[in-house]
Scaffold this motif. Structure first.
Motif, short mmCIF file in Angstrom:
data_model
loop_
_atom_site.label_atom_id
_atom_site.label_comp_id
_atom_site.label_asym_id
_atom_site.label_seq_id
_atom_site.Cartn_x
_atom_site.Cartn_y
_atom_site.Cartn_z
N ASN A 139 6.95 -3.86 11.04
CA ASN A 139 5.89 -3.18 10.47
C ASN A 139 5.45 -1.68 11.30
OD1 ASN A 139 5.86 -5.10 8.69
ND2 ASN A 139 3.66 -5.95 9.30
N ALA A 161 14.22 -2.01 3.23
CA ALA A 161 13.54 -3.29 2.96
C ALA A 161 13.96 -3.79 4.18
CB ALA A 161 13.96 -3.98 1.74
N THR A 217 2.90 -10.23 6.12
CA THR A 217 3.06 -8.85 5.67
C THR A 217 3.18 -8.81 4.10
OG1 THR A 217 3.82 -8.04 7.73
CG2 THR A 217 4.02 -6.59 6.16
N MET A 262 8.79 0.48 10.27
CA MET A 262 8.56 0.96 9.19
C MET A 262 7.57 2.06 8.93
SD MET A 262 10.53 -0.99 6.87
CE MET A 262 11.71 -2.51 7.01
N GLU A 276 0.20 -5.11 6.73
CA GLU A 276 0.25 -6.49 7.66
C GLU A 276 -1.17 -7.18 7.54
OE1 GLU A 276 1.96 -5.92 11.61
OE2 GLU A 276 0.12 -6.57 12.45
N GLU A 306 13.96 -6.23 7.67
CA GLU A 306 13.34 -6.28 8.84
C GLU A 306 14.04 -5.09 9.73
OE1 GLU A 306 13.98 -10.60 9.55
OE2 GLU A 306 13.74 -9.84 11.62
N VAL A 310 4.69 -6.49 1.11
CA VAL A 310 5.47 -5.76 0.77
C VAL A 310 5.74 -5.46 -0.71
CG1 VAL A 310 6.93 -6.14 3.15
CG2 VAL A 310 7.50 -7.39 1.10
N LYS A 311 6.30 -4.44 -0.90
CA LYS A 311 6.64 -4.04 -2.40
C LYS A 311 7.70 -5.08 -2.80
CE LYS A 311 5.09 0.66 -2.29
NZ LYS A 311 5.67 1.99 -1.94
N THR A 326 9.76 3.09 2.51
CA THR A 326 10.11 1.68 3.07
C THR A 326 9.11 0.76 1.88
OG1 THR A 326 8.17 1.21 4.41
CG2 THR A 326 10.04 2.52 5.29
N HIS A 327 9.39 -0.68 1.82
CA HIS A 327 8.83 -1.74 1.24
C HIS A 327 7.25 -1.93 2.08
CE1 HIS A 327 10.33 -5.28 3.31
NE2 HIS A 327 9.93 -4.37 4.10
N PHE A 328 6.92 -1.45 3.05
CA PHE A 328 5.89 -1.99 3.78
C PHE A 328 4.59 -1.48 2.88
CE2 PHE A 328 2.19 -0.92 6.52
CZ PHE A 328 2.35 -2.09 7.36
#
Ligand code: TMP
Ligand code: ASP
Length: 236
Positions: A55, A191, A79, A58, A73, A193, A81-82, A68-70
């Motif tokens: 996180n 996306a 977390t 990102m 948290e 990690e 994410v999208k 990013t998809h973030f």
């Protein structure tokens, strides 16, 4: 935001639905595998390290213009994410020879490249993630020409940002693996990690390994390595 039904369980993470159809919750486990799941184990505390470190990375990348998809948290391991459709390519950037590169081309580890390299693997467990080039990816309809160009540009940008960042905490970024996803409108975003599971980190002074290679190669001190890299990124 709360977890609804489990959508998927991977080797290191679970994915849950939420009340919003465009968002999912990823939950990081302590389970560790290597060599296509042949080697299995537990790295105590890994899920927390990988969640929080991913996180942070990102968010740093977003600041530098990499989408990013973030989203948010939620806790130590969870977390939001999208929700994306993962492009079935593992994108590997290398700054220094190590791992499969050293093995494949018969060179020692630790050779610093003049320029970073990029390679793709076809993300397919049954086939053991074979190495492919961008022409093969196009032939297999894994991604369009434009998507591959976007993915390459983002991957090198990620390398520039992360390489510089890790040097500030005394760490050499040797190589790493990225995955990208498509949003419903087709936008490509980073996306998966960015963690000691998916990067090689060597101490800048001693070259000590601070990543999953300690688990893959039975080097010992696995948890300590995750703790050490986490302490450096969080400044604790
Ligand atoms: P490799 O040298 O084994 O090809 O690995 C290159 C980088 O990719 C290294 O930082 C570890 C990461 N990686 C993954 O994240 N998942 C994988 O399944 C593999 C094989 C490597
Ligand atoms: N996680 C991968 C697997 O189980 C490989 C690795 O990270 O070395 O196959």
């Amino acid at each position: 935001m709360e977890k609804k039904e489990q959508l998927y369980e991977g080797k290191a993470k679970k994915v849950f639905a939420t009340t919003d159809q465009n968002l999912v919750i990823v939950s990081y486990k302590d389970d560790a595998t290597a060599f296509d799941g042949l080697k299995k184990g537990t790295i105590v505390g890994k899920g927390v390290v990988n969640n929080r470190m991913t996180n942070m990375m990102m968010q740093l990348l977003e600041q530098h213009g990499v989408p990013t998809h973030f989203v948010k948290e939620l806790s130590d391991r969870d977390t939001v994410v999208k929700k994306v459709k993962i492009v079935p390519l593992e994108v590997i950037i290398r700054n220094v020879s190590a791992g499969s590169f050293a093995k494949r081309y018969g060179v020692e580890e630790g050779i610093v490249f003049d320029e970073p390299t990029i390679e793709f693997s076809y993300k397919n467990d049954d086939l053991h993630d074979p190495l492919i080039n961008s022409y093969h990816a196009l032939a297999l309809h894994l991604a369009s020409k434009k998507e591959i160009e976007t993915i390459k540009a983002y991957a090198f940008k990620v390398n520039e940002v992360l390489k510089e960042y890790f040097l500030t905490i005394g760490v050499k970024l040797i190589d790493f693996k990225l995955e990208f996803g498509r949003l419903p409108d087709g936008t490509i975003v980073l996306a998966d990690e960015i963690s000691p599971d998916t990067c090689r980190f060597w101490d800048a002074k001693t070259n000590e390994k601070l990543d999953k290679d300690r688990f893959r190669r039975d080097l010992g001190g696995v948890e300590d390595a995750y703790r050490e890299i986490f302490a450096r990124v969080t400044g604790k």
